[in-house]
Design a protein around this motif. Structure first.
Motif, PDB file in Angstrom:
ATOM      1  N   HIS A  48       0.838  -1.202   0.000  1.00  0.00           N
ATOM      2  CA  HIS A  48       0.000   0.000   0.000  1.00  0.00           C
ATOM      3  C   HIS A  48       0.879   1.261   0.000  1.00  0.00           C
ATOM      4  CE1 HIS A  48      -3.643   2.344   1.144  1.00  0.00           C
ATOM      5  NE2 HIS A  48      -2.797   3.071   1.855  1.00  0.00           N
ATOM      6  N   MET A  49       1.907   1.267   0.848  1.00  0.00           N
ATOM      7  CA  MET A  49       2.792   2.433   0.924  1.00  0.00           C
ATOM      8  C   MET A  49       3.583   2.617  -0.365  1.00  0.00           C
ATOM      9  SD  MET A  49       4.600   2.993   4.542  1.00  0.00           S
ATOM     10  CE  MET A  49       3.696   3.189   6.070  1.00  0.00           C
ATOM     11  N   ARG A  50       4.013   1.503  -0.978  1.00  0.00           N
ATOM     12  CA  ARG A  50       4.752   1.606  -2.243  1.00  0.00           C
ATOM     13  C   ARG A  50       3.870   2.193  -3.328  1.00  0.00           C
ATOM     14  NH1 ARG A  50       8.196  -3.020  -4.735  1.00  0.00           N
ATOM     15  NH2 ARG A  50       8.998  -1.243  -5.870  1.00  0.00           N
ATOM     16  N   LEU A  51       2.634   1.760  -3.351  1.00  0.00           N
ATOM     17  CA  LEU A  51       1.698   2.292  -4.345  1.00  0.00           C
ATOM     18  C   LEU A  51       1.571   3.809  -4.170  1.00  0.00           C
ATOM     19  CD1 LEU A  51      -0.606   2.019  -6.471  1.00  0.00           C
ATOM     20  CD2 LEU A  51      -2.150   1.574  -4.578  1.00  0.00           C
ATOM     21  N   GLU A  52       1.490   4.235  -2.915  1.00  0.00           N
ATOM     22  CA  GLU A  52       1.356   5.673  -2.660  1.00  0.00           C
ATOM     23  C   GLU A  52       2.665   6.418  -2.935  1.00  0.00           C
ATOM     24  OE1 GLU A  52      -2.207   5.303   0.634  1.00  0.00           O
ATOM     25  OE2 GLU A  52      -0.175   5.637   1.345  1.00  0.00           O
ATOM     26  N   ASP A  53       3.776   5.910  -2.343  1.00  0.00           N
ATOM     27  CA  ASP A  53       5.083   6.586  -2.479  1.00  0.00           C
ATOM     28  C   ASP A  53       5.530   6.685  -3.931  1.00  0.00           C
ATOM     29  OD1 ASP A  53       5.635   6.939   0.231  1.00  0.00           O
ATOM     30  OD2 ASP A  53       6.634   4.999   0.437  1.00  0.00           O
ATOM     31  N   GLU A  54       5.364   5.588  -4.662  1.00  0.00           N
ATOM     32  CA  GLU A  54       6.016   5.498  -5.965  1.00  0.00           C
ATOM     33  C   GLU A  54       5.079   5.702  -7.151  1.00  0.00           C
ATOM     34  OE1 GLU A  54       8.743   2.130  -6.052  1.00  0.00           O
ATOM     35  OE2 GLU A  54       8.880   2.270  -3.873  1.00  0.00           O
ATOM     36  N   VAL A  55       3.783   5.604  -6.931  1.00  0.00           N
ATOM     37  CA  VAL A  55       2.858   5.805  -8.050  1.00  0.00           C
ATOM     38  C   VAL A  55       1.903   6.975  -7.787  1.00  0.00           C
ATOM     39  CG1 VAL A  55       1.137   4.750  -9.559  1.00  0.00           C
ATOM     40  CG2 VAL A  55       2.986   3.348  -8.648  1.00  0.00           C
ATOM     41  N   LEU A  56       1.105   6.866  -6.727  1.00  0.00           N
ATOM     42  CA  LEU A  56       0.063   7.884  -6.514  1.00  0.00           C
ATOM     43  C   LEU A  56       0.619   9.267  -6.185  1.00  0.00           C
ATOM     44  CD1 LEU A  56      -2.877   6.194  -4.601  1.00  0.00           C
ATOM     45  CD2 LEU A  56      -2.747   6.852  -6.981  1.00  0.00           C
ATOM     46  N   TYR A  57       1.564   9.341  -5.252  1.00  0.00           N
ATOM     47  CA  TYR A  57       2.083  10.664  -4.854  1.00  0.00           C
ATOM     48  C   TYR A  57       2.743  11.378  -6.042  1.00  0.00           C
ATOM     49  CZ  TYR A  57       1.410   9.405   0.167  1.00  0.00           C
ATOM     50  OH  TYR A  57       0.916   9.047   1.384  1.00  0.00           O
ATOM     51  N   PRO A  58       3.701  10.703  -6.742  1.00  0.00           N
ATOM     52  CA  PRO A  58       4.304  11.398  -7.893  1.00  0.00           C
ATOM     53  C   PRO A  58       3.274  11.751  -8.962  1.00  0.00           C
ATOM     54  CG  PRO A  58       5.533   9.386  -7.371  1.00  0.00           C
ATOM     55  CD  PRO A  58       4.309   9.372  -6.523  1.00  0.00           C
ATOM     56  N   PHE A  59       2.286  10.881  -9.129  1.00  0.00           N
ATOM     57  CA  PHE A  59       1.245  11.139 -10.127  1.00  0.00           C
ATOM     58  C   PHE A  59       0.476  12.420  -9.792  1.00  0.00           C
ATOM     59  CE2 PHE A  59      -2.735  10.566 -12.351  1.00  0.00           C
ATOM     60  CZ  PHE A  59      -2.317  10.055 -13.567  1.00  0.00           C
ATOM     61  N   PHE A  60       0.154  12.567  -8.518  1.00  0.00           N
ATOM     62  CA  PHE A  60      -0.582  13.764  -8.090  1.00  0.00           C
ATOM     63  C   PHE A  60       0.199  15.034  -8.384  1.00  0.00           C
ATOM     64  CE2 PHE A  60      -3.614  11.554  -5.114  1.00  0.00           C
ATOM     65  CZ  PHE A  60      -4.744  12.080  -5.711  1.00  0.00           C
ATOM     66  N   ILE A  61       1.518  14.979  -8.123  1.00  0.00           N
ATOM     67  CA  ILE A  61       2.336  16.176  -8.333  1.00  0.00           C
ATOM     68  C   ILE A  61       2.517  16.438  -9.833  1.00  0.00           C
ATOM     69  CG2 ILE A  61       4.634  17.174  -8.041  1.00  0.00           C
ATOM     70  CD1 ILE A  61       4.792  15.618  -5.380  1.00  0.00           C
TER      71      ILE A  61
END
Ligand SMILES: [Fe+2]
Ligand SMILES: [Fe+2]
Length: 155
Positions: A48-61
């Protein structure tokens, strides 16, 4: 609420319940069960954290123009969670309920606060754009599973 928020909220509630189940098992002295539940919870949360750290967070920015500051705060909360999880991974081995409680309570509190914070950040952003890119996000997630994450989990 959009589908993306639902997905996040669903996972967050699941982790909340997993911590409760782990605490309940420890409370009645079922340490083997508590340890198994804790390990399953950590395994799930890592992904879950990898999905957020490496996909969702950068995607949002990058793609949605989200605030970098908000994402830095969320990433730092992940770092804090990893530290608390590392403590609990060590403490759970002692089978000492008082120490266990001293460790799981701050972890549970930090998890709840982080989930709420994250859900708020994601809710304020344009979830429709995120949904429109869902296939791309899933493809990126798939590629992640072939390599080690950048976050160090030494437990
Ligand atoms: Fe998170
Ligand atoms: Fe999350």
């Amino acid at each position: 609420m959009s589908e993306t928020s639902n997905w996040l909220v669903h996972d967050h509630r699941k982790y909340d319940e997993a911590l409760e189940a782990c605490e309940m098992a420890a409370e009645v002295g079922e340490w083997k069960n508590a340890t198994r539940l804790f390990k399953e919870f950590v395994k799930d949360l890592k992904l879950h954290m990898r999905l957020e750290d490496e996909v969702l967070y950068p995607f949002f920015i990058k793609e949605l123009g989200g605030s970098e500051g908000e994402i830095v705060d969320l990433s730092e909360e992940h770092d804090d969670l990893v530290r608390l999880l590392r403590d609990l991974a060590y403490i759970i081995k002692t089978n000492d309920f008082d120490h266990f409680l001293d460790s799981i309570e701050p972890l549970h509190k930090a998890m709840t606060e982080h989930s709420k914070h994250e859900e708020n950040v994601f809710r304020c952003m344009n979830n429709d754009s995120l949904l429109a890119h869902r296939d791309e996000i899933l493809a990126r997630l798939k590629s992640l599973q072939h390599n080690e994450g950048r976050r160090t989990w030494d437990f």
